[in-house]
Design a protein around this motif. Sequence first.
Motif, mmCIF file in Angstrom:
data_model
loop_
_atom_site.group_PDB
_atom_site.id
_atom_site.type_symbol
_atom_site.label_atom_id
_atom_site.label_comp_id
_atom_site.label_asym_id
_atom_site.label_seq_id
_atom_site.Cartn_x
_atom_site.Cartn_y
_atom_site.Cartn_z
ATOM 1 N N ASP A 93 0.951 -1.188 -0.004
ATOM 2 C CA ASP A 93 -0.022 -0.218 0.081
ATOM 3 C C ASP A 93 1.009 1.175 0.048
ATOM 4 N N HIS A 156 -2.205 1.833 9.171
ATOM 5 C CA HIS A 156 -2.716 0.696 9.541
ATOM 6 C C HIS A 156 -1.687 -0.432 9.436
ATOM 7 N N HIS A 163 -5.823 -4.111 5.502
ATOM 8 C CA HIS A 163 -5.887 -3.390 6.678
ATOM 9 C C HIS A 163 -5.920 -4.311 7.906
ATOM 10 N N ALA A 187 1.439 0.521 7.353
ATOM 11 C CA ALA A 187 1.485 1.490 6.140
ATOM 12 C C ALA A 187 1.367 2.762 7.212
ATOM 13 N N GLU A 189 1.023 6.798 6.797
ATOM 14 C CA GLU A 189 0.209 7.590 5.508
ATOM 15 C C GLU A 189 -0.278 9.070 6.080
ATOM 16 N N GLU A 220 2.545 7.863 1.389
ATOM 17 C CA GLU A 220 2.315 6.582 2.346
ATOM 18 C C GLU A 220 3.404 5.543 1.857
HETATM 19 MG MG MG Z 1 -3.045 2.469 3.578
#
Ligand code: MG
Length: 248
Positions: A93, A156, A163, A187, A189, A220
């Motif tokens: 991500d 997350h 997620h 991640a 972000e 991110e």
């Molecule tokens: Mg994300």
Amino acid sequence: MIVAQTLGEIAKYVTPGVTTKTLNKVAEEFIRDNGAIPTFKGFPNHYGSPFPASICTSINEEVVHGIPSDIILKEGDIVSIDCGALKNGFCGDSAYTFCVGEVSEEIRTLLKVTKQALYLGIQTAVPGKRLGDIGYAIQQCCENHSYGVVREFVGHGIGKDMHEDPQVPNYGKRGSGIVIKKGLCIAIEPMITLGSRQIIMESDGWTVRTKDRKCAAHFEHTIAVCDDRANILSSFEFIENVLGDKAI
Ligand code: MG
Ligand code: MG
């Protein structure tokens, strides 16, 4: 790394005159051609309605979760591209806010500071620190520039699912939250606004924009915490190779 390469591919097409739908097509083809699955497509929102595209494209005052459309990007716009993909059983991500042609110095600075805040957060993601230390580092950096730090959306955990726990806020108190341990994959972000941090949800049920309609930036990375530092699993290198000296 597939998300990093996809963002690099998109970077070739971000120019005045392109539609965000075209950017989505480029992304989806690239992801599938490389044996991966776009994880955003079909992802349900709070009302259970599926996200209709493979990337999120959020223009100017849109913060996150913008839906690719026939809107044409124009000189001076910014567009945040968020890309998620699943390959070999694991998710990546990553997001990057691109300039469309020449962008005002005020907005370029917003992008630079948001990216810098992301890296400060990553540097803080080491064993022994706490999640609140990451949020604190990001928040301090951005608020020192009088920017707004969006609270309602956060980073997350990430792994086999896009997620996972824990939530990773971009604000916080030093020494608060869970202790960071080796092996944690998250991640980070930051979503940072030029004006007020207040946001509203558009009627499409997805697009989040600033209430005051001032610009927002979103950078991110997916990271894994190692012995004494965080390893960045995504990369902006592919983007920067395309943008050259125009990179933020
Ligand atoms: Mg994300
Ligand atoms: Mg993302």
